[in-house]
Write a protein that holds these residues in place. Structure first.
Motif, short mmCIF file in Angstrom:
data_model
loop_
_atom_site.label_atom_id
_atom_site.label_comp_id
_atom_site.label_asym_id
_atom_site.label_seq_id
_atom_site.Cartn_x
_atom_site.Cartn_y
_atom_site.Cartn_z
N THR A 73 23.63 -19.32 -31.47
CA THR A 73 22.51 -19.56 -32.38
C THR A 73 21.77 -20.85 -32.03
O THR A 73 21.12 -21.43 -32.89
CB THR A 73 23.05 -19.71 -33.81
N ASN A 74 21.86 -21.26 -30.78
CA ASN A 74 21.35 -22.59 -30.43
C ASN A 74 19.94 -22.62 -29.85
O ASN A 74 19.27 -23.65 -29.93
CB ASN A 74 22.30 -23.25 -29.41
N ILE A 75 19.50 -21.54 -29.23
CA ILE A 75 18.23 -21.59 -28.52
C ILE A 75 17.09 -21.94 -29.48
O ILE A 75 17.00 -21.41 -30.59
CB ILE A 75 17.95 -20.26 -27.79
N GLY A 76 16.27 -22.89 -29.06
CA GLY A 76 15.15 -23.33 -29.88
C GLY A 76 15.36 -24.68 -30.53
O GLY A 76 14.40 -25.28 -31.03
N GLN A 95 17.03 -20.31 -21.95
CA GLN A 95 18.18 -19.42 -22.04
C GLN A 95 19.12 -19.57 -20.83
O GLN A 95 20.35 -19.46 -20.98
CB GLN A 95 17.73 -17.98 -22.14
N PHE A 96 18.58 -19.85 -19.66
CA PHE A 96 19.42 -20.01 -18.48
C PHE A 96 20.22 -21.31 -18.53
O PHE A 96 21.34 -21.38 -18.03
CB PHE A 96 18.56 -19.94 -17.21
N ASP A 97 19.63 -22.32 -19.17
CA ASP A 97 20.35 -23.58 -19.35
C ASP A 97 21.61 -23.38 -20.18
O ASP A 97 22.61 -24.06 -19.99
CB ASP A 97 19.46 -24.63 -20.03
N TRP A 131 24.80 -10.11 -18.52
CA TRP A 131 24.27 -11.26 -19.26
C TRP A 131 23.22 -10.79 -20.26
O TRP A 131 22.48 -9.82 -19.99
CB TRP A 131 23.61 -12.25 -18.32
N GLY A 132 23.13 -11.49 -21.38
CA GLY A 132 22.03 -11.26 -22.29
C GLY A 132 20.78 -11.95 -21.76
O GLY A 132 20.83 -13.10 -21.32
N TYR A 133 19.65 -11.24 -21.78
CA TYR A 133 18.38 -11.81 -21.32
C TYR A 133 17.35 -11.70 -22.43
O TYR A 133 17.15 -10.63 -23.01
CB TYR A 133 17.88 -11.07 -20.07
#
Length: 256
Positions: A143-146, A152-154, A182-184
């Motif tokens: 739940t971290n992106i943003g 996302q690759f980081d 992988w989830g993209y």
């Protein structure tokens, strides 16, 4: 998600609240589904199947003939031969029946005390539950992106142990006969720019870690550029589209 299962390795203080929330969500989804189907039944909404069925027995032969004609035309248009399914990097998908999605912080998969991945514990648990799996979808962004500029690759790069540990994790899965996707997230457009197309970055990281492909979150179909990006670096990858992989009308030519 596997993380919702009862965890024998430690109780979660939020289990009760989470169960209550999930029950409420399930009831709301049930009401929404009933409303949708009632609208279809009453004629307020007309279903739009990819290929509508024949209207009656008499029209079935003509319907089937048209279907076969369209199939042959599509085969010619895309120069289809079926040879791609002889590629071992691809044809495993034909027998991949069971594939869970797992967040990489799942306590069955990662031990925060020992700071190591626990693939055997995770797979052994699934073997006991329902006989095991054929492939697995890794998802590190929620739940971290943003919350910051990382893309996302980081979030794959900053996993415990970095890409080297992710490569080892992937090897452990594959040693047990489990393929790794992988989830993209194609909508990841406002974070740090890789200065190259997403498909280029994704294919390179999958090759570096031994991954087999990706799940296209929200995507109706797989753009050819993803496949070509794998070919360019001699690492064939597969795509699993959330939208089912069906053609779409309008939009990018690659979607048609």
């Amino acid at each position: 998600s596997h993380v919702l299962a009862k965890n024998p390795y430690g109780a979660c203080p939020y289990d009760g609240a989470r169960s209550s929330s999930m029950a409420t969500l399930a009831r709301l989804l049930g009401v929404w589904a009933l409303w949708c189907w009632s609208r279809v039944a009453l004629g307020a909404v007309t279903p739009n199947p990819l290929y509508a069925p024949p209207l009656d027995r008499a029209s079935q032969p003509a319907w089937l003939a048209k279907l076969r004609t369209e199939r042959e035309a599509i085969r010619v248009a895309v120069n289809y031969s079926g040879a791609i399914y002889l590629d071992p990097a691809v044809n495993w998908t034909r027998l991949s029946y069971v594939q869970p999605q797992i967040h990489v912080y799942d306590r069955y998969l990662y031990d925060p005390v020992e700071h190591k991945y626990t693939v055997d514990r995770y797979l052994d648990d699934l073997k006991r539950r329902y006989g095991g799996i054929d492939s697995v979808l890794l998802w590190p962004t929620y739940t971290n992106i943003g919350i910051d500029a990382r893309n996302q690759f980081d979030y794959y790069r900053v996993l415990p142990g970095g890409l080297a540990a992710l490569k080892e994790l992937t090897a452990e899965f594959k040693a047990r006969g489990v393929r790794v996707l992988w989830g993209y997230n194609p909508w990841d457009q406002g974070t740090r720019d890789e200065d190259e197309p997403h498909w280029t970055t994704l294919a390179r990281l999958l090759k570096e870690t031994g991954g087999d492909g990706f799940n296209g979150d929200t995507m109706p179909s797989m753009y050819k550029q993803f496949w070509d990006a794998g070919l360019d670096i001699e690492h064939h990858i597969v795509g699993e589209m959330e939208g089912g992989g069906y053609p779409v009308q309008g939009g990018r030519p690659e979607d048609a």
